[in-house]
Scaffold this active site. Structure first.
Site: not given
Ligand code: RB5
Length: 150
Positions: A65, A98
């Site tokens: 993400c 680990h």
């Molecule tokens: C999306 O905008 C963002 O919040 C997501 O990709 C991530 O970083 C969340 O932890």
């Protein structure tokens, strides 16, 4: 190796690049989505990938993400999953050796493609080397999880 991968929109482009990279290395890459860069809530993908790995339908997972944080938080809620958010090769190596981590979390807005490739390689090529103390500590997490879900 069967590698289960997924992202939200923040990690989409890097996911596509890693799929191409890992497929070229003859890994069996199982893409749990998304298929487009449209916005998607990271927990839905984190749970899909985590359940696939926890169900032994994949060997290791990769979640991406924007920061890797949301994916790591969500994946850690799935029984049997030890996620590791890594920003360098050393972290990825130790997460396997680990911590016996089975899902690597990456922040696509934190690292670039070349570093991501190095981190993934370190995660995939290191095996758990669990001395008694690491097994004990991991067991404490499993026990806590078991007690919570009884
Ligand atoms: C999306 O905008 C963002 O919040 C997501 O990709 C991530 O970083 C969340 O932890």
């Amino acid at each position: 190796m069967r590698i289960v991968i997924g992202s939200d929109h923040g990690g989409f482009e890097l996911k596509q690049q890693l799929i191409e990279h890992l497929s070229a290395q003859d890994h069996n890459v199982i893409d749990m989505g998304p298929d487009t860069p449209d916005a998607v809530d990271y927990p839905s993908i984190a749970f899909k990938v985590s359940e696939t790995v926890a169900g032994n339908k994949g060997d290791l997972g990769i979640l991406l993400c924007g920061t890797g944080i949301g994916m790591c938080n969500a994946a850690g809620k799935v029984r049997g999953i030890i996620p590791a958010l890594c920003t360098n090769e050393f972290m990825a190596k130790m997460a396997r050796k680990h911590n016996d981590a089975n899902i690597l979390c990456l922040g696509a807005r934190v690292i670039g493609l070349e570093l991501a490739k190095e981190i993934v390689a370190a995660f995939l090529c290191n095996e758990p080397q669990m001395e008694d103390k690491y097994v004990r500590r991991r067991g404490m997490i499993d026990e806590y999880e078991r007690d919570l879900t009884l």
